[in-house]
Design a protein around this motif. Structure first.
Motif, PDB file in Angstrom:
ATOM      1  N   THR A  60       0.841  -1.138  -0.063  1.00  0.00           N
ATOM      2  CA  THR A  60       0.062   0.099   0.030  1.00  0.00           C
ATOM      3  C   THR A  60       0.865   1.238  -0.087  1.00  0.00           C
ATOM      4  OG1 THR A  60      -1.727  -0.970   1.203  1.00  0.00           O
ATOM      5  CG2 THR A  60      -1.816   1.264   1.372  1.00  0.00           C
ATOM      6  N   ILE A  61       0.644   1.924  -1.016  1.00  0.00           N
ATOM      7  CA  ILE A  61       1.551   3.157  -1.154  1.00  0.00           C
ATOM      8  C   ILE A  61       0.725   4.332  -1.193  1.00  0.00           C
ATOM      9  CG2 ILE A  61       3.099   4.413  -2.630  1.00  0.00           C
ATOM     10  CD1 ILE A  61       4.245   2.070  -1.523  1.00  0.00           C
ATOM     11  N   HIS A  62       0.836   5.104  -0.017  1.00  0.00           N
ATOM     12  CA  HIS A  62      -0.314   6.390   0.145  1.00  0.00           C
ATOM     13  C   HIS A  62       0.355   7.559  -0.836  1.00  0.00           C
ATOM     14  CE1 HIS A  62      -0.867   3.859   3.634  1.00  0.00           C
ATOM     15  NE2 HIS A  62      -2.046   4.195   3.666  1.00  0.00           N
ATOM     16  N   ALA A  63       0.466   7.549  -2.111  1.00  0.00           N
ATOM     17  CA  ALA A  63       0.918   8.885  -2.764  1.00  0.00           C
ATOM     18  C   ALA A  63      -0.146   9.599  -3.326  1.00  0.00           C
ATOM     19  CB  ALA A  63       1.564   8.012  -4.064  1.00  0.00           C
ATOM     20  N   PHE A  91       1.676  -2.362  -7.111  1.00  0.00           N
ATOM     21  CA  PHE A  91       1.008  -1.306  -6.341  1.00  0.00           C
ATOM     22  C   PHE A  91      -0.456  -1.483  -5.864  1.00  0.00           C
ATOM     23  CE2 PHE A  91       4.145   1.324  -8.512  1.00  0.00           C
ATOM     24  CZ  PHE A  91       4.381   2.214  -7.541  1.00  0.00           C
ATOM     25  N   SER A  92      -0.645  -1.194  -4.660  1.00  0.00           N
ATOM     26  CA  SER A  92      -1.942  -0.872  -4.191  1.00  0.00           C
ATOM     27  C   SER A  92      -2.108   0.317  -3.515  1.00  0.00           C
ATOM     28  CB  SER A  92      -2.228  -2.045  -2.916  1.00  0.00           C
ATOM     29  OG  SER A  92      -3.410  -2.211  -2.422  1.00  0.00           O
ATOM     30  N   LEU A  93      -2.508   1.180  -4.451  1.00  0.00           N
ATOM     31  CA  LEU A  93      -2.432   2.774  -4.296  1.00  0.00           C
ATOM     32  C   LEU A  93      -3.460   2.869  -3.241  1.00  0.00           C
ATOM     33  CD1 LEU A  93      -2.046   3.922  -7.769  1.00  0.00           C
ATOM     34  CD2 LEU A  93      -0.596   4.003  -6.251  1.00  0.00           C
ATOM     35  N   GLY A  94      -2.908   3.566  -1.965  1.00  0.00           N
ATOM     36  CA  GLY A  94      -3.624   3.741  -0.818  1.00  0.00           C
ATOM     37  C   GLY A  94      -4.730   4.697  -0.705  1.00  0.00           C
ATOM     38  N   ASP A  95      -5.990   4.560  -0.350  1.00  0.00           N
ATOM     39  CA  ASP A  95      -7.006   5.653  -0.365  1.00  0.00           C
ATOM     40  C   ASP A  95      -7.041   6.138   1.309  1.00  0.00           C
ATOM     41  OD1 ASP A  95      -7.557   3.068   1.243  1.00  0.00           O
ATOM     42  OD2 ASP A  95      -9.756   3.280   1.047  1.00  0.00           O
ATOM     43  N   SER A  96      -5.801   7.091   1.301  1.00  0.00           N
ATOM     44  CA  SER A  96      -5.468   7.889   2.400  1.00  0.00           C
ATOM     45  C   SER A  96      -6.827   8.585   2.889  1.00  0.00           C
ATOM     46  CB  SER A  96      -4.210   8.749   2.284  1.00  0.00           C
ATOM     47  OG  SER A  96      -3.226   8.075   1.460  1.00  0.00           O
ATOM     48  N   CYS A 139       4.674  -1.413 -14.144  1.00  0.00           N
ATOM     49  CA  CYS A 139       4.203  -2.065 -12.956  1.00  0.00           C
ATOM     50  C   CYS A 139       2.871  -2.298 -13.078  1.00  0.00           C
ATOM     51  CB  CYS A 139       4.480  -0.861 -11.729  1.00  0.00           C
ATOM     52  SG  CYS A 139       6.245  -0.563 -11.584  1.00  0.00           S
ATOM     53  N   GLN A 140       2.471  -3.044 -12.123  1.00  0.00           N
ATOM     54  CA  GLN A 140       0.819  -3.852 -11.749  1.00  0.00           C
ATOM     55  C   GLN A 140       0.256  -2.858 -10.984  1.00  0.00           C
ATOM     56  OE1 GLN A 140       0.135  -7.940 -12.352  1.00  0.00           O
ATOM     57  NE2 GLN A 140       2.009  -8.091 -11.269  1.00  0.00           N
ATOM     58  N   VAL A 141      -0.814  -2.703 -10.916  1.00  0.00           N
ATOM     59  CA  VAL A 141      -1.542  -1.699 -10.074  1.00  0.00           C
ATOM     60  C   VAL A 141      -3.097  -1.976  -9.596  1.00  0.00           C
ATOM     61  CG1 VAL A 141      -2.414   0.756  -9.727  1.00  0.00           C
ATOM     62  CG2 VAL A 141      -0.477   0.321 -11.155  1.00  0.00           C
ATOM     63  N   MET A 142      -3.231  -1.925  -8.284  1.00  0.00           N
ATOM     64  CA  MET A 142      -4.791  -1.899  -8.092  1.00  0.00           C
ATOM     65  C   MET A 142      -4.808  -0.817  -7.195  1.00  0.00           C
ATOM     66  SD  MET A 142      -4.786  -5.433  -5.679  1.00  0.00           S
ATOM     67  CE  MET A 142      -3.476  -5.590  -4.481  1.00  0.00           C
ATOM     68  N   ILE A 143      -6.572  -0.282  -6.932  1.00  0.00           N
ATOM     69  CA  ILE A 143      -6.767   0.807  -6.354  1.00  0.00           C
ATOM     70  C   ILE A 143      -7.401   0.320  -5.074  1.00  0.00           C
ATOM     71  CG2 ILE A 143      -8.018   2.818  -6.370  1.00  0.00           C
ATOM     72  CD1 ILE A 143      -5.539   2.804  -8.728  1.00  0.00           C
ATOM     73  N   GLU A 144      -6.922   1.181  -3.664  1.00  0.00           N
ATOM     74  CA  GLU A 144      -7.696   0.689  -2.770  1.00  0.00           C
ATOM     75  C   GLU A 144      -8.943   1.774  -2.460  1.00  0.00           C
ATOM     76  OE1 GLU A 144      -5.219   0.792   0.743  1.00  0.00           O
ATOM     77  OE2 GLU A 144      -3.975  -0.677  -0.197  1.00  0.00           O
ATOM     78  N   GLY A 145     -10.005   1.138  -1.781  1.00  0.00           N
ATOM     79  CA  GLY A 145     -11.330   1.914  -1.779  1.00  0.00           C
ATOM     80  C   GLY A 145     -11.691   2.080  -0.725  1.00  0.00           C
ATOM     81  N   PRO A 146     -12.985   2.856  -0.432  1.00  0.00           N
ATOM     82  CA  PRO A 146     -13.601   3.357   0.840  1.00  0.00           C
ATOM     83  C   PRO A 146     -13.955   2.448   1.931  1.00  0.00           C
ATOM     84  CG  PRO A 146     -15.150   3.528  -0.755  1.00  0.00           C
ATOM     85  CD  PRO A 146     -14.065   3.133  -1.362  1.00  0.00           C
ATOM     86  N   ALA A 206      -8.606  -0.346 -13.402  1.00  0.00           N
ATOM     87  CA  ALA A 206      -7.465  -1.096 -12.501  1.00  0.00           C
ATOM     88  C   ALA A 206      -8.202  -1.692 -11.531  1.00  0.00           C
ATOM     89  CB  ALA A 206      -6.509  -0.002 -11.925  1.00  0.00           C
ATOM     90  N   PRO A 207      -7.943  -2.965 -10.967  1.00  0.00           N
ATOM     91  CA  PRO A 207      -8.889  -3.925 -10.144  1.00  0.00           C
ATOM     92  C   PRO A 207      -8.946  -2.813  -8.793  1.00  0.00           C
ATOM     93  CG  PRO A 207      -7.096  -5.294 -10.983  1.00  0.00           C
ATOM     94  CD  PRO A 207      -6.803  -3.744 -11.592  1.00  0.00           C
ATOM     95  N   PHE A 208     -10.146  -2.978  -8.238  1.00  0.00           N
ATOM     96  CA  PHE A 208     -10.513  -2.095  -7.137  1.00  0.00           C
ATOM     97  C   PHE A 208     -10.525  -3.045  -5.950  1.00  0.00           C
ATOM     98  CE2 PHE A 208     -14.439   0.875  -5.620  1.00  0.00           C
ATOM     99  CZ  PHE A 208     -13.390   1.659  -4.941  1.00  0.00           C
ATOM    100  N   TYR A 209      -9.859  -2.689  -4.780  1.00  0.00           N
ATOM    101  CA  TYR A 209      -9.551  -3.409  -3.532  1.00  0.00           C
ATOM    102  C   TYR A 209     -10.313  -2.644  -2.398  1.00  0.00           C
ATOM    103  CZ  TYR A 209      -6.335  -4.975   0.159  1.00  0.00           C
ATOM    104  OH  TYR A 209      -5.910  -5.478   1.323  1.00  0.00           O
ATOM    105  N   THR A 210     -11.313  -2.891  -2.016  1.00  0.00           N
ATOM    106  CA  THR A 210     -11.874  -2.147  -0.826  1.00  0.00           C
ATOM    107  C   THR A 210     -12.165  -2.849   0.387  1.00  0.00           C
ATOM    108  OG1 THR A 210     -14.125  -3.534  -1.237  1.00  0.00           O
ATOM    109  CG2 THR A 210     -13.825  -1.631  -2.580  1.00  0.00           C
ATOM    110  N   LEU A 211     -11.992  -1.788   1.483  1.00  0.00           N
ATOM    111  CA  LEU A 211     -12.164  -2.319   2.533  1.00  0.00           C
ATOM    112  C   LEU A 211     -13.561  -2.133   3.178  1.00  0.00           C
ATOM    113  CD1 LEU A 211     -10.853  -2.908   5.633  1.00  0.00           C
ATOM    114  CD2 LEU A 211     -10.888  -0.352   5.991  1.00  0.00           C
ATOM    115  N   GLY A 212     -14.230  -3.203   3.142  1.00  0.00           N
ATOM    116  CA  GLY A 212     -15.881  -3.159   3.432  1.00  0.00           C
ATOM    117  C   GLY A 212     -16.436  -3.016   2.154  1.00  0.00           C
ATOM    118  N   PRO A 213     -17.089  -1.910   1.999  1.00  0.00           N
ATOM    119  CA  PRO A 213     -17.297  -1.084   2.950  1.00  0.00           C
ATOM    120  C   PRO A 213     -18.466  -1.147   4.237  1.00  0.00           C
ATOM    121  CG  PRO A 213     -17.592  -0.217   0.611  1.00  0.00           C
ATOM    122  CD  PRO A 213     -17.646  -1.722   0.655  1.00  0.00           C
TER     123      PRO A 213
END
Length: 457
Positions: free
Chosen positions: A167-170, A226-231, A264-271, A293-300
């Motif tokens: 998880t990269i909080h960029a 990459f799991s681009l963080g949903d800061s 690079c491979q990428v997925m996106i973190e969600g709400p 890009a694949p969506f990776y969610t915490l819950g919601p």
């Protein structure tokens, strides 16, 4: 295409050159799809195969995350500065994988973090994710003491260890911080709050954003996804779908393209907390702005009123976003917001999310998704108790619940359970419609129910 005509080193670079790797073949086998379909989805960026070259050389069994795949689930483990140790975390890893976790994140924040992580990677057949900023913070007295080089060095260190995704909080930028001031719960992402504190103190831009090219070079070298963080994800319903969340999401879309350009491979973190009526819109915006890009969610989580039961509040949202197009669902345990999960919490979280992911697969019409449901339903109608147990997500619990009241072996062939008993079971009645006073149960079974000895074995 690999940069400057160089030899490909990541799954997406191989795919773009038309090459089907061993990892792609394994994913095709597991997904029951043609290898060419896996290659094409990876090349397009709609699927990722998190497989660090160092972990791939070890015990990793490659898996895919993307809309063409079955919906996957992640389990978070890791110790804290207060409790847990290596043995306990390895137990959590094995419990999570046993009950069906497709990936596991090590979120350790205390103790000997390197030893814990290496032990988890070495033991794991599933991809391991991390949040490198956590460990970076443990090495300094104050967050603001970290330098941009410190952040990047920790990312490379964890890549060398074999982490498959990080998880990269960029996406949280200095100019987005004022957008959070009217929120009820502020910035609830741990990584996001750490970066916010660093930027606020130094009055400088997010170092992970400014050093993104350097991070891409590291990730390409080890094929870390990459799991681009949903800061700036919402931490309560009141903050859902606000300007801060969507400002960051647009930036994550820009970073996705940049990462792809680096191979690079990428997925996106969600709400994290979103009311049900906003879920489909959130998935739609992510897919549009982040180029599928694949969506990776915490819950919601779809309500905020159930501490102790947030594996349920979040599994409701997880099932829905999985139906709408999310690819990886990060579990929430009953301990969410309350404490560090133990083994039973891990199990409860995984089971809740296996249900959510499977329900989403069925709703999406994924080929073969309903086969297990139909087999279990036939076994239920035929009163084949052993087959029902075997087909359950949690056979041990199903058997235990049945046997609490009807534990004698004879009841494994009975056409009733303790809910309806021998005279009121609708399926039993249906199976014998038209028969004149059918003998639906044996006298031995009836005798056991009358004398109260049904619990024996």
């Amino acid at each position: 295409m690999a940069r400057n005509g160089s030899k490909p080193s990541t799954q997406i670079e191989y795919a773009r050159r038309g090459i089907i790797t061993d990892a792609m073949r394994r994913v095709a086998e597991r997904e029951e799809l043609p290898p060419e379909a896996i290659r094409d989805e990876v090349a397009r960026g709609r699927m990722v195969i998190p497989a660090n070259v160092n972990h791939l050389a070890g015990r990793l069994d490659p898996m895919g995350v993307g809309k063409a795949c079955t919906v996957k689930i992640n389990a978070n483990i890791g110790n804290s500065a207060v409790t847990s140790d290596i043995d306990k975390e390895l137990e959590k890893l094995h419990t999570a994988v046993h009950y069906g976790a497709d990936t596991v994140m090590d979120l350790s924040t205390g103790g000997d973090i390197d030893r814990i992580r290496q032990a988890i990677i070495d033991a794991s057949t599933v991809p391991i994710g991390t949040v490198p900023v956590y460990q970076a913070v443990t090495q300094v007295k104050r967050i603001e003491d970290l330098t941009p080089d410190d952040f990047v060095a920790m990312i490379e260190h964890q890549a060398q260890q074999g982490t498959d995704y990080q998880t990269i909080h960029a996406g949280i930028l200095l100019e987005y911080l004022p957008l959070t001031t009217n929120r009820v719960t502020g910035i609830v992402s741990r990584g996001g709050s750490i970066l916010a504190q660093w930027m606020f103190y130094h009055h400088k831009q997010n170092p992970l954003y400014e050093r993104f090219d350097d991070i891409c070079d590291i990730f390409r070298r080890y094929d870390v996804t990459f799991s681009l963080g949903d800061s700036l994800r919402p931490g309560c319903l009141a903050d859902a779908s606000d300007e801060a969340q969507f400002a960051e999401l647009r930036t994550l879309g820009e970073l996705t393209v940049k990462a792809w350009e680096h191979g690079c491979q990428v997925m996106i973190e969600g709400p994290g907390h979103v009311p049900m009526d906003q879920l489909e819109m959130n998935v739609r915006k992510q897919q549009e702005w982040c180029h599928e890009a694949p969506f990776y969610t915490l819950g919601p989580l779809v309500t905020d009123i159930a501490p102790g039961y947030d594996h349920i509040t979040s599994a409701i949202g997880a099932a829905m976003v999985g139906w709408y197009g999310a690819s990886l669902l990060c579990y929430v345990t009953p301990k969410e917001h309350l404490g560090l999960p133990d083994l039973d919490d891990v199990k409860q979280g995984v089971i809740a999310y296996k249900i959510a992911a499977h329900a989403a697969d069925v709703a999406r019409g994924h080929p073969g998704a309903r086969q297990r449901d139909d087999e279990l339903s036939r076994a239920r109608y035929e009163f084949d108790w052993e087959k029902q147990f075997a087909l359950s997500l949690d056979p041990e619990t199903a058997r235990k619940m049945h046997d609490e009241t009807l534990g004698h072996d004879v009841f494994k062939h009975a056409e009733f359970c303790s809910m309806c008993g021998p005279k009121f079971c609708s399926m039993q009645i249906s199976r014998h419609l038209g028969e004149e006073r059918p003998q639906r149960i044996h006298s031995e079974e009836m005798a056991l129910t009358k004398d109260g000895s049904g619990k024996g074995t």
